[in-house]
Design a protein around this motif. Structure first.
Motif, PDB file in Angstrom:
ATOM      1  N   GLN A   1       0.847  -1.180   0.000  1.00  0.00           N
ATOM      2  CA  GLN A   1       0.000   0.000   0.000  1.00  0.00           C
ATOM      3  C   GLN A   1       0.893   1.244   0.000  1.00  0.00           C
ATOM      4  OE1 GLN A   1      -3.102   0.092  -0.405  1.00  0.00           O
ATOM      5  NE2 GLN A   1      -3.930   1.991   0.460  1.00  0.00           N
ATOM      6  N   VAL A   2       0.611   2.152  -0.927  1.00  0.00           N
ATOM      7  CA  VAL A   2       1.370   3.393  -1.001  1.00  0.00           C
ATOM      8  C   VAL A   2       1.006   4.282   0.184  1.00  0.00           C
ATOM      9  CG1 VAL A   2       1.771   5.475  -2.334  1.00  0.00           C
ATOM     10  CG2 VAL A   2       1.555   3.262  -3.498  1.00  0.00           C
ATOM     11  N   GLN A   3       2.016   4.826   0.806  1.00  0.00           N
ATOM     12  CA  GLN A   3       1.808   5.804   1.871  1.00  0.00           C
ATOM     13  C   GLN A   3       2.455   7.121   1.456  1.00  0.00           C
ATOM     14  OE1 GLN A   3       3.293   3.943   5.485  1.00  0.00           O
ATOM     15  NE2 GLN A   3       1.214   3.314   6.004  1.00  0.00           N
ATOM     16  N   ALA A  24       6.871   9.494  -0.560  1.00  0.00           N
ATOM     17  CA  ALA A  24       6.102   8.283  -0.844  1.00  0.00           C
ATOM     18  C   ALA A  24       6.872   7.033  -0.430  1.00  0.00           C
ATOM     19  CB  ALA A  24       5.780   8.214  -2.331  1.00  0.00           C
ATOM     20  N   ARG A  27       5.416   1.891  -2.762  1.00  0.00           N
ATOM     21  CA  ARG A  27       4.949   1.821  -4.150  1.00  0.00           C
ATOM     22  C   ARG A  27       5.154   0.430  -4.725  1.00  0.00           C
ATOM     23  NH1 ARG A  27       7.843   7.339  -6.149  1.00  0.00           N
ATOM     24  NH2 ARG A  27       6.145   8.816  -5.809  1.00  0.00           N
ATOM     25  N   TYR A  32       4.082   6.840 -11.249  1.00  0.00           N
ATOM     26  CA  TYR A  32       2.972   7.538 -10.610  1.00  0.00           C
ATOM     27  C   TYR A  32       3.018   9.020 -10.979  1.00  0.00           C
ATOM     28  CZ  TYR A  32       2.773   3.474  -7.516  1.00  0.00           C
ATOM     29  OH  TYR A  32       2.661   2.206  -7.012  1.00  0.00           O
ATOM     30  N   ALA A  97      -1.329  13.621  -3.580  1.00  0.00           N
ATOM     31  CA  ALA A  97      -2.018  12.418  -4.034  1.00  0.00           C
ATOM     32  C   ALA A  97      -1.232  11.814  -5.188  1.00  0.00           C
ATOM     33  CB  ALA A  97      -3.438  12.753  -4.471  1.00  0.00           C
ATOM     34  N   GLU A  98      -1.366  10.491  -5.341  1.00  0.00           N
ATOM     35  CA  GLU A  98      -0.676   9.815  -6.441  1.00  0.00           C
ATOM     36  C   GLU A  98      -1.644   8.949  -7.233  1.00  0.00           C
ATOM     37  OE1 GLU A  98       2.909   7.771  -5.298  1.00  0.00           O
ATOM     38  OE2 GLU A  98       3.988   9.664  -5.502  1.00  0.00           O
ATOM     39  N   TYR A 112      -7.273  10.049  -8.545  1.00  0.00           N
ATOM     40  CA  TYR A 112      -6.106   9.655  -7.767  1.00  0.00           C
ATOM     41  C   TYR A 112      -6.370   8.415  -6.934  1.00  0.00           C
ATOM     42  CZ  TYR A 112      -3.491  13.697  -9.248  1.00  0.00           C
ATOM     43  OH  TYR A 112      -2.791  14.601 -10.007  1.00  0.00           O
ATOM     44  N   ASP A 113      -5.318   7.626  -6.758  1.00  0.00           N
ATOM     45  CA  ASP A 113      -5.434   6.351  -6.064  1.00  0.00           C
ATOM     46  C   ASP A 113      -5.052   6.424  -4.590  1.00  0.00           C
ATOM     47  OD1 ASP A 113      -4.038   5.310  -9.070  1.00  0.00           O
ATOM     48  OD2 ASP A 113      -6.062   4.744  -8.459  1.00  0.00           O
ATOM     49  N   TYR A 114      -4.148   7.320  -4.252  1.00  0.00           N
ATOM     50  CA  TYR A 114      -3.622   7.385  -2.886  1.00  0.00           C
ATOM     51  C   TYR A 114      -3.541   8.839  -2.435  1.00  0.00           C
ATOM     52  CZ  TYR A 114      -2.099   2.800  -4.474  1.00  0.00           C
ATOM     53  OH  TYR A 114      -2.069   1.543  -5.008  1.00  0.00           O
ATOM     54  N   TRP A 115      -3.751   9.030  -1.140  1.00  0.00           N
ATOM     55  CA  TRP A 115      -3.756  10.371  -0.568  1.00  0.00           C
ATOM     56  C   TRP A 115      -2.958  10.399   0.731  1.00  0.00           C
ATOM     57  CZ3 TRP A 115      -6.163  14.656  -2.648  1.00  0.00           C
ATOM     58  CH2 TRP A 115      -6.973  14.402  -3.773  1.00  0.00           C
TER      59      TRP A 115
END
Length: 125
Positions: A1-3, A24, A27, A32, A97-98, A112-115
């Motif tokens: 999980q991307v952080q 990040a 990944r 991204y 976000a990414e 966006y997929d990750y925040w």
């Protein structure tokens, strides 16, 4: 999980500058694009800036164009938002976000997929 972890926010006087960072980790995809959004109290989250994975494409909201720049250092897994000539209306929580994306950028929150959790920017008059 991307952080994603934002840093660099704070209190600054109008006309001043801040540089936000978005670091990040976790990944799993190869590329991204990254965006910065902001949300002021009582308002919806809005787009501020975006950058493609290779850094060749950038895009800014009209409200920040000419004052903000966005850049990235993929070796450090970090994206930066340099904010100059800050105004009180720039006061908001800023989020990075990414999006899993090899080419291009995205400007809508739903893309966006990750925040990240956000960092507060306060500009005093």
């Amino acid at each position: 999980q991307v952080q994603l972890v934002e840093s660099g926010g704070g209190l600054v006087q109008a006309g001043g500058s801040l540089r936000l960072s978005c670091a990040a980790s976790g990944r799993t995809f190869s590329s991204y694009s990254t965006g910065w959004f902001r949300q002021a109290p009582g308002k919806e989250r809005e787009f501020a800036a975006a950058i493609s994975w290779d850094g060749d494409t950038t895009y800014f909201a009209d409200s920040v164009r000419g004052r903000f720049t966005i850049s990235r250092d993929n070796a450090k897994n970090t994206v930066y938002l340099q904010m100059n000539s800050l105004k009180p209306e720039d006061t908001a929580v800023y989020y990075c976000a990414e999006k899993r994306q090899r080419y291009g950028i995205a400007v809508y929150t739903g893309e966006y997929d990750y925040w990240g959790q956000g960092t507060q920017v306060t500009v005093s008059s």
